[in-house]
Design an enzyme around this catalytic site. Sequence first.
Site, PDB file in Angstrom:
ATOM      1  N   LYS A 261       2.086  -3.274   6.004  1.00 48.36           N
ATOM      2  CA  LYS A 261       2.306  -3.153   4.567  1.00 48.36           C
ATOM      3  C   LYS A 261       3.760  -2.785   4.249  1.00 48.36           C
ATOM      4  O   LYS A 261       4.288  -3.163   3.189  1.00 48.36           O
ATOM      5  CB  LYS A 261       1.343  -2.120   3.985  1.00 48.36           C
ATOM      6  CG  LYS A 261      -0.105  -2.588   3.957  1.00 48.36           C
ATOM      7  CD  LYS A 261      -0.271  -3.857   3.126  1.00 48.36           C
ATOM      8  CE  LYS A 261      -1.736  -4.170   2.852  1.00 48.36           C
ATOM      9  NZ  LYS A 261      -1.901  -5.392   2.013  1.00 48.36           N
TER      10      LYS A 261
ATOM     11  N   TYR B 131      -1.413  -0.836  10.300  1.00 49.65           N
ATOM     12  CA  TYR B 131      -1.608  -1.229   8.892  1.00 49.65           C
ATOM     13  C   TYR B 131      -0.422  -0.772   8.052  1.00 49.65           C
ATOM     14  O   TYR B 131       0.109  -1.531   7.235  1.00 49.65           O
ATOM     15  CB  TYR B 131      -2.913  -0.633   8.370  1.00 49.65           C
ATOM     16  CG  TYR B 131      -3.183  -0.888   6.907  1.00 49.65           C
ATOM     17  CD1 TYR B 131      -3.654  -2.117   6.476  1.00 49.65           C
ATOM     18  CD2 TYR B 131      -2.966   0.110   5.957  1.00 49.65           C
ATOM     19  CE1 TYR B 131      -3.913  -2.359   5.136  1.00 49.65           C
ATOM     20  CE2 TYR B 131      -3.223  -0.118   4.614  1.00 49.65           C
ATOM     21  CZ  TYR B 131      -3.692  -1.354   4.208  1.00 49.65           C
ATOM     22  OH  TYR B 131      -3.935  -1.579   2.872  1.00 49.65           O
TER      23      TYR B 131
ATOM     24  N   SER C 210       0.844  -1.198   0.000  1.00 49.40           N
ATOM     25  CA  SER C 210       0.000   0.000   0.000  1.00 49.40           C
ATOM     26  C   SER C 210       0.873   1.240   0.000  1.00 49.40           C
ATOM     27  O   SER C 210       1.985   1.234   0.548  1.00 49.40           O
ATOM     28  CB  SER C 210      -0.899   0.019   1.239  1.00 49.40           C
ATOM     29  OG  SER C 210      -1.556   1.271   1.383  1.00 49.40           O
TER      30      SER C 210
END
Length: 249
Positions: A159, A155, A140
Amino acid sequence: MLLSGKVAIVTGAASARGIGRATARTFAEQGATVAIIDLDPGSAAAAAESLGAKHLGLGANVADETAVAAAVAAVAEQFGRIDILVNNAGITQPVKTLEIGRADYDRILDVNLRGTLICSQAVIPHMIRAGGGSIVCISSVSAQRGGGIFGGPHYSAAKAGVLGLAKAMAREFGPQQVRVNSITPGLISTDITAGKLSDAQEAEIRAGIPLARLGRADDVANAALYLASDLSSYLTGITLDVNGGMLIH
């Protein structure tokens, strides 16, 4: 067709408007036999059926070694080989640093990062026996810019870990002709993002994107197709930005 005769596994591809489903559909259109692995067996089977009769849908939690090993073994048994893996399965949580609890951290890291490792571990031996293969890891833009619209710091950390893991695997398995590359999508219009942005928020985001639009799932799917196919046969360990220029650096 770019993937004629190839067998591909795409994780997290049950959602109708998600990146995984778009990737599975694009691969099937390019001649691949596709196995979809998702948490719910029924949804995975229905997604595979939507691609055509020859494709396969299986249920497995990507963070569960036993379940993943069984699913991958079933794919190899039915189709005889595994040429491509797209590590797409992921979850997010929009919280701030001081709000992240241990259970939150473990859940986000387990699916996004541990799941990428577990699925890769299960597939790589099959690729080595076949003389090579391609693994595409979906990371991401939040891993690069330190946060995003919908994902918390854990998160971003997961990632970012995907990027490091992919490069390490690329270096380790390059001599066996197993290529490992990553894609860093920007803000993509999927079921996850639908209805979560006001018109003003979306306009503000678009203003920071040189191509002046949000991404579509097919934008990421086409990048995955390139990395999965022989068009990228001399690429391994790269990070391919698919974000409309959001992160020009």
